[in-house]
Write an enzyme that holds these catalytic residues in place. Sequence first.
Site, PDB file in Angstrom:
ATOM      1  N   SER A 157      16.371 -16.999  15.882  1.00  0.00           N
ATOM      2  CA  SER A 157      17.825 -17.058  15.901  1.00  0.00           C
ATOM      3  C   SER A 157      18.322 -17.636  14.592  1.00  0.00           C
ATOM      4  O   SER A 157      17.637 -18.420  13.924  1.00  0.00           O
ATOM      5  CB  SER A 157      18.275 -17.958  17.051  1.00  0.00           C
ATOM      6  OG  SER A 157      19.621 -18.332  16.884  1.00  0.00           O
ATOM      7  N   ASP A 160      25.995 -10.873  17.232  1.00  0.00           N
ATOM      8  CA  ASP A 160      24.941 -10.677  16.233  1.00  0.00           C
ATOM      9  C   ASP A 160      24.633  -9.229  15.884  1.00  0.00           C
ATOM     10  O   ASP A 160      24.709  -8.820  14.733  1.00  0.00           O
ATOM     11  CB  ASP A 160      23.650 -11.340  16.724  1.00  0.00           C
ATOM     12  CG  ASP A 160      23.785 -12.847  16.837  1.00  0.00           C
ATOM     13  OD1 ASP A 160      24.905 -13.361  16.636  1.00  0.00           O
ATOM     14  OD2 ASP A 160      22.797 -13.514  17.127  1.00  0.00           O
ATOM     15  N   LYS A 161      24.244  -8.407  16.862  1.00  0.00           N
ATOM     16  CA  LYS A 161      23.784  -7.053  16.551  1.00  0.00           C
ATOM     17  C   LYS A 161      24.930  -6.066  16.418  1.00  0.00           C
ATOM     18  O   LYS A 161      24.767  -4.986  15.852  1.00  0.00           O
ATOM     19  CB  LYS A 161      22.795  -6.550  17.618  1.00  0.00           C
ATOM     20  CG  LYS A 161      21.609  -7.462  17.833  1.00  0.00           C
ATOM     21  CD  LYS A 161      20.900  -7.783  16.537  1.00  0.00           C
ATOM     22  CE  LYS A 161      19.864  -8.869  16.719  1.00  0.00           C
ATOM     23  NZ  LYS A 161      20.405 -10.188  17.103  1.00  0.00           N
ATOM     24  N   ASP A 170      23.170 -12.307  22.132  1.00  0.00           N
ATOM     25  CA  ASP A 170      21.908 -13.036  22.036  1.00  0.00           C
ATOM     26  C   ASP A 170      21.914 -14.365  22.768  1.00  0.00           C
ATOM     27  O   ASP A 170      20.911 -14.768  23.354  1.00  0.00           O
ATOM     28  CB  ASP A 170      21.545 -13.259  20.565  1.00  0.00           C
ATOM     29  CG  ASP A 170      21.098 -11.970  19.885  1.00  0.00           C
ATOM     30  OD1 ASP A 170      21.285 -10.901  20.489  1.00  0.00           O
ATOM     31  OD2 ASP A 170      20.576 -12.043  18.763  1.00  0.00           O
ATOM     32  N   CYS A 196      32.028 -14.230  22.344  1.00  0.00           N
ATOM     33  CA  CYS A 196      32.149 -13.550  21.047  1.00  0.00           C
ATOM     34  C   CYS A 196      32.857 -12.206  21.158  1.00  0.00           C
ATOM     35  O   CYS A 196      33.385 -11.701  20.168  1.00  0.00           O
ATOM     36  CB  CYS A 196      30.773 -13.378  20.399  1.00  0.00           C
ATOM     37  SG  CYS A 196      29.438 -13.062  21.531  1.00  0.00           S
ATOM     38  N   GLU A 239      14.071 -13.060  19.767  1.00  0.00           N
ATOM     39  CA  GLU A 239      14.248 -14.316  19.042  1.00  0.00           C
ATOM     40  C   GLU A 239      13.613 -15.453  19.844  1.00  0.00           C
ATOM     41  O   GLU A 239      13.556 -15.402  21.066  1.00  0.00           O
ATOM     42  CB  GLU A 239      15.736 -14.610  18.823  1.00  0.00           C
ATOM     43  CG  GLU A 239      16.393 -13.623  17.874  1.00  0.00           C
ATOM     44  CD  GLU A 239      17.866 -13.930  17.638  1.00  0.00           C
ATOM     45  OE1 GLU A 239      18.407 -14.815  18.333  1.00  0.00           O
ATOM     46  OE2 GLU A 239      18.461 -13.282  16.772  1.00  0.00           O
TER      47      GLU A 239
END
Length: 577
Positions: free
Chosen positions: A479, A130-131, A88, A56, A453
Amino acid sequence: MKNTRFDKSKLPSRYVTEGPERAPHRSYMYAMGVSEAEIHQPFVGVATCWNEAAPCNIALNRQAQAVKMGVKAAEGTPREFTTITVTDGIAMGHEGMRSSLASREAIADTVELTMRGHCYDALVGVAGCDKSLPGMMMAMVRLNVPSVFIYGGSILPGRLDGKDVTVQDVFEAVGQHQAGNLSTSDLERLEAVACPSAGACGGQFTANTMACVSEAIGLALPNSSGAPAPYESRDQYCEASGTAVMNLLEKNIRARDIVTRKALINAARIVACTGGSTNAGLHLPAIAHEAGIDFDLDDVCDIFRDTPYFVDLKPGGQYVAKDLYEAGGVPVVMKELDKAGLIHRDCMTVTGRSMGEEIDRVTRQADGKVIYPVDTPLSKTGGVVGLKGNLAPESAIVKVAGMAADQQVFTGPARVFECEEDAFEAVQKRDYKEGDVIVIRNEGPAGGPGMREMLATTAALSGQGMGKKVALITDGRFSGATRGFCVGHVGPEAAHGGPIALIEDGDIITLDAVKGEISVDLSDEELAKRKANWKGPRETIYASGALWKYAQLVGPTKYGAVSHPGARKERHVYMDL
């Protein structure tokens, strides 16, 4: 040589470039090949979360170069810098996951500190996991500088035996393998092809959910979130983002002019109608907090309840981010929401035009396959709903996208675990029964610490074919790839003495996503008695370092698990110092 388009005397970068006393500072600029003309232009921070941790983030470096070209073409001086990401997918299922949510705060903090320390005038943030998406947007709103967000793009789907596959399939295949329903060689075949390119997880998991949010909230250019990471066309969106931030700087349109309460409502709509990640219920309040706007998990869930679910994306549906992009992307989804009167059209966007004006420019229609027409939705309420009751007085959240109505009510005896590892071990051994409500506690923001998660556990249950035969509740998170009746964000968390800390094996728990209720069949008197006998929060092994610091500072999940007082306590605005 002076730039005539911008008045540097009113911009933060004047502190490092203007006047005889800044000669030493300018000498550093010359050392980096910055010309005299460029020194006297506005300085634009180009922040990326590039690293080699996961696919990512791996393409963000290339995209940052395109952003810089756009800034330069519009008479700005780009200054690239990087910050961390904890990905993640790599952190999942072990101690590393404790670092994930805390990394959101670290990303926002480090971007803020870099911008402040070097007196940059505007910000383009490029994020992929994600974060990092909410962290970057939080920094933009906290600083309240002219800002444009650009997503790094999603991964392409893998192909196996003629079908699209994603990393979600690999997580679930682990459960099938443990159950003896999948051979080791078939598992290895799947893992080798599931993630074939750069980019974030392809389903409507947290990264793609927050990418959609970036457009709906107005911080990203229309349709910029859709193109997969490998597509060279992403560079055009990146270059345009660099140009756009200079236009915002010229017009003095700042992040909080864009991120208003109405814009947050628009953002929550896009999460609901796409069956997005429950983590948006954490990140939207956190972004609101940076702007000093009251917008908590209850507000998010109210909007989810009033929004139809009409975009058929994994994990609850069939399609991935690439398919949404090819069907017209977020602009077509926003157009459908607008038809139902569910969009605040007067919100400003980074184009300098209103959301309504942008929607009116959209010519494509819902394809009826990936994006259903809003008047014939997959379901009449959002793919994510809030729950409240004597087990979660401060709310909880569950993703119901893809669940039939008769699957959205569940009653069963509690099977209590003190942490995720204990629950995962029990699932591996099949040491649970059909009809159980699995309770995983001490996994909240403070109690974990880090609010992990639970994808490893939920995916193992799905892989064993038990995903619909048990329910799971936790004060931790799930998640975006989780499916089944899995309730997260139960608050107050166990470490703060919430009712989830008081549950015992065999207590009867009822979850009702139709009515929005979560309760345990115990009287107020019994709960009070157990609270009086409660021995306090479980001690963790994190007694120093970043996770200890996070546990000391973090607030309730309902308000976004934030770690500082926010805009309501501000005594200055960075841009105006």
